[in-house]
Design a protein around this motif. Sequence first.
Motif, mmCIF file in Angstrom:
data_model
loop_
_atom_site.group_PDB
_atom_site.id
_atom_site.type_symbol
_atom_site.label_atom_id
_atom_site.label_comp_id
_atom_site.label_asym_id
_atom_site.label_seq_id
_atom_site.Cartn_x
_atom_site.Cartn_y
_atom_site.Cartn_z
ATOM 1 N N PRO A 198 0.870 -1.379 -0.119
ATOM 2 C CA PRO A 198 -0.023 -0.074 0.020
ATOM 3 C C PRO A 198 0.819 1.174 0.110
ATOM 4 N N ILE A 199 0.567 2.267 -0.874
ATOM 5 C CA ILE A 199 1.489 3.327 -1.020
ATOM 6 C C ILE A 199 0.612 4.697 -0.827
ATOM 7 N N PHE B 159 10.761 6.749 -2.913
ATOM 8 C CA PHE B 159 9.663 5.954 -2.091
ATOM 9 C C PHE B 159 10.423 6.239 -0.562
ATOM 10 N N VAL B 160 9.380 6.135 0.343
ATOM 11 C CA VAL B 160 9.960 6.030 1.970
ATOM 12 C C VAL B 160 9.045 5.314 2.620
ATOM 13 N N ALA B 161 9.801 4.422 3.297
ATOM 14 C CA ALA B 161 8.941 3.463 4.142
ATOM 15 C C ALA B 161 8.809 3.931 5.747
ATOM 16 N N GLY B 162 7.500 3.859 6.066
ATOM 17 C CA GLY B 162 7.238 4.166 7.457
ATOM 18 C C GLY B 162 7.448 3.030 8.286
ATOM 19 N N GLY C 34 7.167 9.399 -2.824
ATOM 20 C CA GLY C 34 8.142 10.549 -2.732
ATOM 21 C C GLY C 34 8.048 11.211 -4.479
ATOM 22 N N ARG C 35 9.170 10.765 -5.138
ATOM 23 C CA ARG C 35 9.032 11.415 -6.687
ATOM 24 C C ARG C 35 8.350 10.193 -7.320
ATOM 25 N N GLY C 36 8.260 9.114 -6.743
ATOM 26 C CA GLY C 36 7.220 7.862 -7.461
ATOM 27 C C GLY C 36 8.082 7.234 -8.544
ATOM 28 N N TRP C 37 7.234 6.216 -9.367
ATOM 29 C CA TRP C 37 7.842 5.408 -10.292
ATOM 30 C C TRP C 37 8.362 6.114 -11.606
ATOM 31 N N LEU C 38 7.941 7.141 -11.850
ATOM 32 C CA LEU C 38 8.074 7.949 -13.084
ATOM 33 C C LEU C 38 9.268 9.061 -13.263
ATOM 34 N N TYR D 175 15.965 3.586 -8.347
ATOM 35 C CA TYR D 175 14.994 4.161 -7.390
ATOM 36 C C TYR D 175 15.690 4.116 -6.250
ATOM 37 N N GLY D 176 15.398 5.348 -5.536
ATOM 38 C CA GLY D 176 15.852 5.357 -4.106
ATOM 39 C C GLY D 176 14.907 5.170 -3.110
ATOM 40 N N VAL D 177 15.011 4.324 -2.338
ATOM 41 C CA VAL D 177 14.181 3.718 -1.261
ATOM 42 C C VAL D 177 14.532 4.065 0.301
ATOM 43 N N SER D 178 14.006 4.868 1.091
ATOM 44 C CA SER D 178 14.558 5.357 2.236
ATOM 45 C C SER D 178 13.513 4.828 3.431
ATOM 46 N N PHE D 179 14.245 4.608 4.494
ATOM 47 C CA PHE D 179 13.507 4.098 5.670
ATOM 48 C C PHE D 179 13.572 5.330 6.451
#
Length: 465
Positions: free
Chosen positions: A294-295, A362-365, A373-377, A391-395
């Motif tokens: 879920p996003i 994307f950012v994971a809570g 965040g800036r998303g897929w595109l 993609y940059g994914v942060s926690f």
Amino acid sequence: MAHGCWRPALALVLVLLGTYAQAPSSRHMDDFIEAVRRVEAGALGSGPLAVLRRLRGAAGLDDAFVRHFLGNVSDVPRLDASLSGYLRAAVRHRVTEDGREEGVALTPDGTTVALAPLLLGIEAGFLARAAGRARGLYQLTLARAPDGAALLGPDGCWDSVASPRVFTLLGGPSAALTAARVNGGVDGVVLGTEVSAEGRRPLLLSGLLAEYYARRPESAGADAAPRLLGRRRRENFGGLVAPPALARQVVKAAALRRRLTGRSKMAAEEKKQLAASATEAMKEFVRQYVDCPPIIPRCMWGARPYRGTPTNLTLPLSFMFIHHTSTPGDPCLTFERCAADMRSMQRFHQEDRGWDDIGYSFVAGSDGYIYEGRGWLWQGAHTLGHNSVGYGVSFIGDYGAAVPSQHSMGLVRDRLASCAVGGGRLVSDFVLQGHRQVVSTSCPGDALYEEIRGWEHYGEVKKGK
């Protein structure tokens, strides 16, 4: 009955009725639950089925299709005009020509749910418990697409998270199955199945909804969440139904709707074509609403507009880069806290660093959700020299000494990654790296970096390449 017992009970009813004399205008789930409590207060001694029938009658959910499974509600007591008007407006689902979606409610976890399929699913569950057999659970909740297998539609934005009244779809009007409609249907299946089970403790409808959509305390993260909770809808639903079975329910619903409206019986060839279409539609449905995490969209966490013109990514990408935010240093455990942290990071990135937007894709809570965040595109600003290829994914949090919640790591490791591959956004043999592998930094923290070294797709790549 002795007068000493009767008067306090009467006083309680009067207090409850007086408290909710004015129906709320907000479309928050908390307000809807208060309206349900008011219906329950006026039906003391009645069980959840009687309350659900009153709600269905007030909302006008009484077409031939619904009556086939749940019975007629013409004989239920009428509610007062104010409450009845609120329920009709709050529950009746439709999409207007200007792109507003009605009959939906904002839940405390930041997601939006259509109330009609939710209530129909719960009523089907209680009826199954009383009658000893389930009828129509899936057809009432998820298999009523207008053309049998409608395309999946968009999510949307509320005019206000604090006092939601108007929900507008992203991209304008849609005849497809919206995200809120799916959420309501999935929750209807999950709760309908739960209440139909033998041995399940009896619970007022308002209590069931309050328990499922509970506001979690700041101390209760995703790992401590109970099984039956709205934020776990995808995991719970995925364990209940197989795609082929749901596709068959779509065909059954279409055939029943046709019979109830007096049209000719569906021909064998037409039914075969519909079955094939439904089977294909289920593949995308499962990918988007079971396999993918879920996003929370940008509009829901209060993102500022992108400054300038975004650079579009050329898909599919070959890398996923893992980060931690460091600041904020603590995990966020609720939608309110995670949304505030997202806004804080965006301000820092735009105002202090001069970037166009929050840097991460994307950012994971630790509240059970991924935040867009800036998303897929759109190309991000997360991994210097590599933003165009991954993609940059942060926690959210500092993970130098401890790792994120197991649930949030699973969302990124297992579901976001597979969702990206299944959607054609990452190549199937993509490489996963920690930020420190390609840039001189301690990110994503020693503990988290050691953790991701054991993840599938982790790869050692020399700096500068």
